[in-house]
Design a protein around this motif. Structure first.
Motif, PDB file in Angstrom:
ATOM      1  N   GLY A 171       0.825  -1.207   0.000  1.00  0.00           N
ATOM      2  CA  GLY A 171       0.000   0.000   0.000  1.00  0.00           C
ATOM      3  C   GLY A 171       0.855   1.252   0.000  1.00  0.00           C
ATOM      4  O   GLY A 171       0.554   2.224  -0.703  1.00  0.00           O
ATOM      5  N   HIS A 176      -0.088   5.075  -0.130  1.00  0.00           N
ATOM      6  CA  HIS A 176      -0.979   5.019   1.036  1.00  0.00           C
ATOM      7  C   HIS A 176      -0.150   4.820   2.301  1.00  0.00           C
ATOM      8  O   HIS A 176       0.433   3.756   2.502  1.00  0.00           O
ATOM      9  CB  HIS A 176      -1.983   3.875   0.882  1.00  0.00           C
ATOM     10  CG  HIS A 176      -2.775   3.922  -0.390  1.00  0.00           C
ATOM     11  ND1 HIS A 176      -3.611   4.983  -0.697  1.00  0.00           N
ATOM     12  CD2 HIS A 176      -2.841   3.055  -1.438  1.00  0.00           C
ATOM     13  CE1 HIS A 176      -4.174   4.756  -1.875  1.00  0.00           C
ATOM     14  NE2 HIS A 176      -3.714   3.608  -2.355  1.00  0.00           N
ATOM     15  N   LEU A 179      -3.721   1.929   5.820  1.00  0.00           N
ATOM     16  CA  LEU A 179      -4.797   1.224   5.133  1.00  0.00           C
ATOM     17  C   LEU A 179      -5.939   0.960   6.107  1.00  0.00           C
ATOM     18  O   LEU A 179      -5.696   0.520   7.237  1.00  0.00           O
ATOM     19  CB  LEU A 179      -4.307  -0.118   4.573  1.00  0.00           C
ATOM     20  CG  LEU A 179      -3.385  -0.095   3.355  1.00  0.00           C
ATOM     21  CD1 LEU A 179      -2.983  -1.525   2.989  1.00  0.00           C
ATOM     22  CD2 LEU A 179      -4.036   0.585   2.168  1.00  0.00           C
ATOM     23  N   ASN A 183      -9.563  -2.747   3.561  1.00  0.00           N
ATOM     24  CA  ASN A 183      -8.593  -2.854   2.467  1.00  0.00           C
ATOM     25  C   ASN A 183      -7.429  -3.762   2.848  1.00  0.00           C
ATOM     26  O   ASN A 183      -6.937  -4.537   2.028  1.00  0.00           O
ATOM     27  CB  ASN A 183      -8.063  -1.466   2.099  1.00  0.00           C
ATOM     28  CG  ASN A 183      -9.159  -0.542   1.617  1.00  0.00           C
ATOM     29  OD1 ASN A 183     -10.029  -0.164   2.392  1.00  0.00           O
ATOM     30  ND2 ASN A 183      -9.128  -0.161   0.362  1.00  0.00           N
ATOM     31  N   LEU A 184      -6.984  -3.647   4.098  1.00  0.00           N
ATOM     32  CA  LEU A 184      -5.872  -4.478   4.549  1.00  0.00           C
ATOM     33  C   LEU A 184      -6.265  -5.953   4.540  1.00  0.00           C
ATOM     34  O   LEU A 184      -5.473  -6.817   4.145  1.00  0.00           O
ATOM     35  CB  LEU A 184      -5.446  -4.054   5.953  1.00  0.00           C
ATOM     36  CG  LEU A 184      -4.299  -4.853   6.569  1.00  0.00           C
ATOM     37  CD1 LEU A 184      -3.035  -4.732   5.734  1.00  0.00           C
ATOM     38  CD2 LEU A 184      -4.029  -4.399   7.995  1.00  0.00           C
ATOM     39  N   ARG A 216      -7.425   1.848  11.275  1.00  0.00           N
ATOM     40  CA  ARG A 216      -6.409   1.864  10.216  1.00  0.00           C
ATOM     41  C   ARG A 216      -5.095   1.277  10.726  1.00  0.00           C
ATOM     42  O   ARG A 216      -4.795   1.339  11.912  1.00  0.00           O
ATOM     43  CB  ARG A 216      -6.192   3.288   9.698  1.00  0.00           C
ATOM     44  CG  ARG A 216      -7.445   3.880   9.072  1.00  0.00           C
ATOM     45  CD  ARG A 216      -7.252   5.328   8.644  1.00  0.00           C
ATOM     46  NE  ARG A 216      -8.480   5.875   8.132  1.00  0.00           N
ATOM     47  CZ  ARG A 216      -8.868   5.793   6.872  1.00  0.00           C
ATOM     48  NH1 ARG A 216      -8.080   5.207   5.986  1.00  0.00           N
ATOM     49  NH2 ARG A 216     -10.010   6.302   6.468  1.00  0.00           N
TER      50      ARG A 216
END
Length: 303
Positions: A171, A176, A179, A183-184, A216
């Motif tokens: 990422g 990014h 994450l 998404n992770l 996150r």
């Protein structure tokens, strides 16, 4: 060829029997690179280092450590042979280089590991093969090495933690710095290929390699950098010292005094600043912290 019937399905298995076998010696790429790229070994480049390894193979390490100068001088000069022996004695990495080649670890990765850990490289990698990911090694290669050479199980905490780290690095390579968990989770699933393993990986919590902030996740390095930047900005906004409040010697500047200074500058230079430039000066002088964005206008097409 053998045939087995299981619940009505026929399964064919092919068994291959080897008639001959031979042991392939390590490529020697790590040994060759270390000798050729060591600044203290003058007069020996990749060509001569390759000739040394082609001549002696893995036994080259033993010859160097035993200071077998006569044998080495069949390929290089006596001076170069002395320099090689001295360098190996000084850094004590002969066995590590041989081990890296035996493990099939890429030369560029191997040299980084040696530079970082020196003669402790083998112990470090054997304790956690996934450390290689930090040296830009590919996940598939490292995971294969860990599973096949070091017997790491698929649910080993080192493997699960490394999968999260690798997903965050991927990422980061796309811009990014963190994450979201959703998404992770998708990224880790592409590495581990099993939902239950993904659940276990994300249940590990914080580690030395990454941090969880709210929902996150961040690589540890990025987390530290952003935390330091945030702290630094806070210190600037609060006012670090008495001199920060003003670039003028006569107390805090007012809006009018800054305008007057700008007018004097324009008269002395013979040109007028734009409105945006004047606003930038006002912001910089009257605020303890300021952010000025330069927006480039699109180029006009010539008719």
């Amino acid at each position: 060829m053998t045939k087995t019937v299981i619940k009505g399905f026929v399964k064919h298995d092919r068994q291959i029997y080897a008639e001959t076998a031979r042991i392939l010696r390590p490529s020697g790429q790590n040994i060759i690179a270390w000798i050729a790229e060591n600044p203290n070994i003058i007069g020996v480049g990749h060509v001569k280092a390759r000739k040394l390894y082609d001549r002696f193979g893995p036994d080259l390490i033993n010859l160097i450590e035993q200071r077998e100068i006569p044998a080495l001088t069949t390929v290089v000069t006596e001076e170069s042979a002395q320099l090689i022996c001295h360098a190996f004695q000084q850094h004590n990495v002969g066995e590590v280089l041989l081990w890296l080649d035996q493990m099939g670890i890429n030369r560029s990765i191997g040299q980084k590991v040696i530079s970082c850990y020196g003669d402790q490289a083998r112990d470090k990698v054997e304790s956690n093969p996934y450390l290689l990911i930090s040296f830009e090694a590919k996940w598939k290669i490292v995971d294969g090495l860990a599973r096949n050479r070091f017997g790491v199980s698929e649910n080993d905490h080192r493997r699960l933690e490394a999968a999260v780290e690798e997903a965050l690095y991927r990422g980061l390579s796309k811009g990014h710095t963190c994450l979201p968990e959703t998404n992770l989770r998708q990224a880790v699933n592409r590495l581990l290929l099993k939902k239950d393993l993904v659940d276990q990986a994300l249940a590990l919590g914080d580690s030395t390699q990454y941090r969880k902030v709210s929902d996150r996740y961040q690589p540890a390095g990025t987390y530290i950098i952003e935390s330091q930047v945030a702290q630094r900005l806070h210190e600037i906004i609060e006012g670090e010292n008495a001199s920060q409040g003003s670039i003028f010697q006569t107390g805090a500047p007012s809006h009018e005094s800054v305008e007057s200074a700008i007018e004097q500058y324009e008269q002395a230079q013979g040109f007028e600043l734009s409105l945006e430039q004047k606003q930038a000066v006002q912001c910089s002088v009257t605020s303890k912290a300021s952010l000025i964005l330069a927006v480039r206008e699109p180029a006009k097409q010539l008719s």
